[in-house]
Design an enzyme around this catalytic site. Sequence first.
Site, PDB file in Angstrom:
ATOM      1  N   GLU A 182       0.822  -1.225   0.000  1.00 12.41           N
ATOM      2  CA  GLU A 182       0.000   0.000   0.000  1.00 12.41           C
ATOM      3  C   GLU A 182       0.853   1.271   0.000  1.00 12.41           C
ATOM      4  O   GLU A 182       1.205   1.782   1.064  1.00 12.41           O
ATOM      5  CB  GLU A 182      -0.941   0.009   1.215  1.00 12.41           C
ATOM      6  CG  GLU A 182      -1.836   1.247   1.245  1.00 12.41           C
ATOM      7  CD  GLU A 182      -2.809   1.303   2.420  1.00 12.41           C
ATOM      8  OE1 GLU A 182      -2.732   0.433   3.322  1.00 12.41           O
ATOM      9  OE2 GLU A 182      -3.629   2.220   2.453  1.00 12.41           O
ATOM     10  N   LYS A 224      -2.399  -1.911  -3.211  1.00  9.73           N
ATOM     11  CA  LYS A 224      -3.458  -1.080  -2.615  1.00  9.73           C
ATOM     12  C   LYS A 224      -3.062   0.385  -2.753  1.00  9.73           C
ATOM     13  O   LYS A 224      -2.376   0.938  -1.896  1.00  9.73           O
ATOM     14  CB  LYS A 224      -3.651  -1.468  -1.144  1.00  9.73           C
ATOM     15  CG  LYS A 224      -4.663  -0.567  -0.424  1.00  9.73           C
ATOM     16  CD  LYS A 224      -5.137  -1.165   0.877  1.00  9.73           C
ATOM     17  CE  LYS A 224      -6.023  -0.196   1.627  1.00  9.73           C
ATOM     18  NZ  LYS A 224      -6.756  -0.811   2.729  1.00  9.73           N
TER      19      LYS A 224
HETATM   20  P1  13P Z   1      -9.375   4.166   3.870  1.00 18.11           P
HETATM   21  O1  13P Z   1     -10.222   3.450   2.838  1.00 18.11           O
HETATM   22  O2  13P Z   1     -10.190   4.806   4.947  1.00 18.11           O
HETATM   23  O3  13P Z   1      -8.362   5.056   3.231  1.00 18.11           O
HETATM   24  O4  13P Z   1      -8.579   3.048   4.657  1.00 18.11           O
HETATM   25  C1  13P Z   1      -7.943   2.071   3.972  1.00 18.11           C
HETATM   26  C2  13P Z   1      -6.735   1.650   4.700  1.00 18.11           C
HETATM   27  O5  13P Z   1      -6.608   0.501   5.052  1.00 18.11           O
HETATM   28  C3  13P Z   1      -5.668   2.631   4.956  1.00 18.11           C
HETATM   29  O6  13P Z   1      -4.496   1.955   5.305  1.00 18.11           O
END
Ligand code: 13P
Length: 347
Positions: A182, A224
């Site tokens: 991510e 992500k």
């Molecule tokens: P959000 O969809 O609220 O951005 O959260 C996703 C997430 O896991 C952030 O690390």
Amino acid sequence: MTFMTSEVDRCTEAAFALVAPGKGILAADESHPTIAKRFKSIGVEATEEKRCAYREMLFTTEGIEEQISGVILFDETLRQSTATGEPFPSLLVSRGILPGIKVDKGAKPLAGSPGEVVTEGLDGLAQRLEEYSSLGARFTKWRAVIRIGDGLPTDYCINANAHALARYAALSIQAGLVPIVEPEVLIDGEHTIKKCSQVTERTLRRVFSELYHQGVSLQQILLKPNMVTSGTMCPERASEEEVASETIRCFLRAVPAAVPGVVFLSGGQSEEEATRHLNLMNRNRDVPWQLSFSFGRALQASTLSAWAGAEENRADAQAVFAERARVNGLARYGRYDWQNPGADAED
Ligand code: 13P
């Protein structure tokens, strides 16, 4: 790098299951300070019992397994149980939902680069991953944070975070757990959508370069990322169609086709915005990856308000949550008709 075949197969299988058609991920892995902030917005004190009750309400919502393939948990939640004593991981598995775990230790100030952060948590990670696997986790998440600003992000920040993401991903696959990589370019700021696209592409290219150099097999990971949007304070607002087309254009330039799926974070978009953007992107099927969701706020914001910390609101909150899951499931097929939200639009 060499991995045992069985570990690779286990990862591939889980990665594809997480992005199965019509399905996506619930991110319920808020750290203690973050969940405290969310609870404060509804006037609830974040005790261990309240966190457990809230998450139990989410995980026991009827029918969500039709749209939710996996749930990302926080360390505490992976060890908690329902009121009747069933551990959350086994509850989720019994419903056909894969349990996952956030494994990073949060973003900390990056030395020598004011305003920038680097995600920590590599020390002892191999041992923690073994334990998480024994507790039933099938996948993991590590979030890196990139800020757009005056002269930011620096290459130094992007490189440091990309390097850590790749080290984490290699360790996760080695433990048989699918890494959700991510790199989040924050939505905060005055930047245009064009700037967001440039920074997102620059970040993704660096991340995939590090993954390549550290021998991470791309079939075993999920990406992500943020969607490509205008900054929250940018006066020129990009339309929903522009967000969808710019995001896809950017990703086609930077994300290898071997990655099974892109599971977007919502990152401060409203529930409706995030769902509509995903829906529009899925109307363009000409991409090599599944385009899915791994939403935190965009799956939970209205549910949290409906729950408001009270047991008597449980059924109402679950109905709200089931509806958010349903519309995001439709958005996976590009079939969310927001002007007629009860209808399942066909192509
Ligand atoms: P959000 O969809 O609220 O951005 O959260 C996703 C997430 O896991 C952030 O690390």
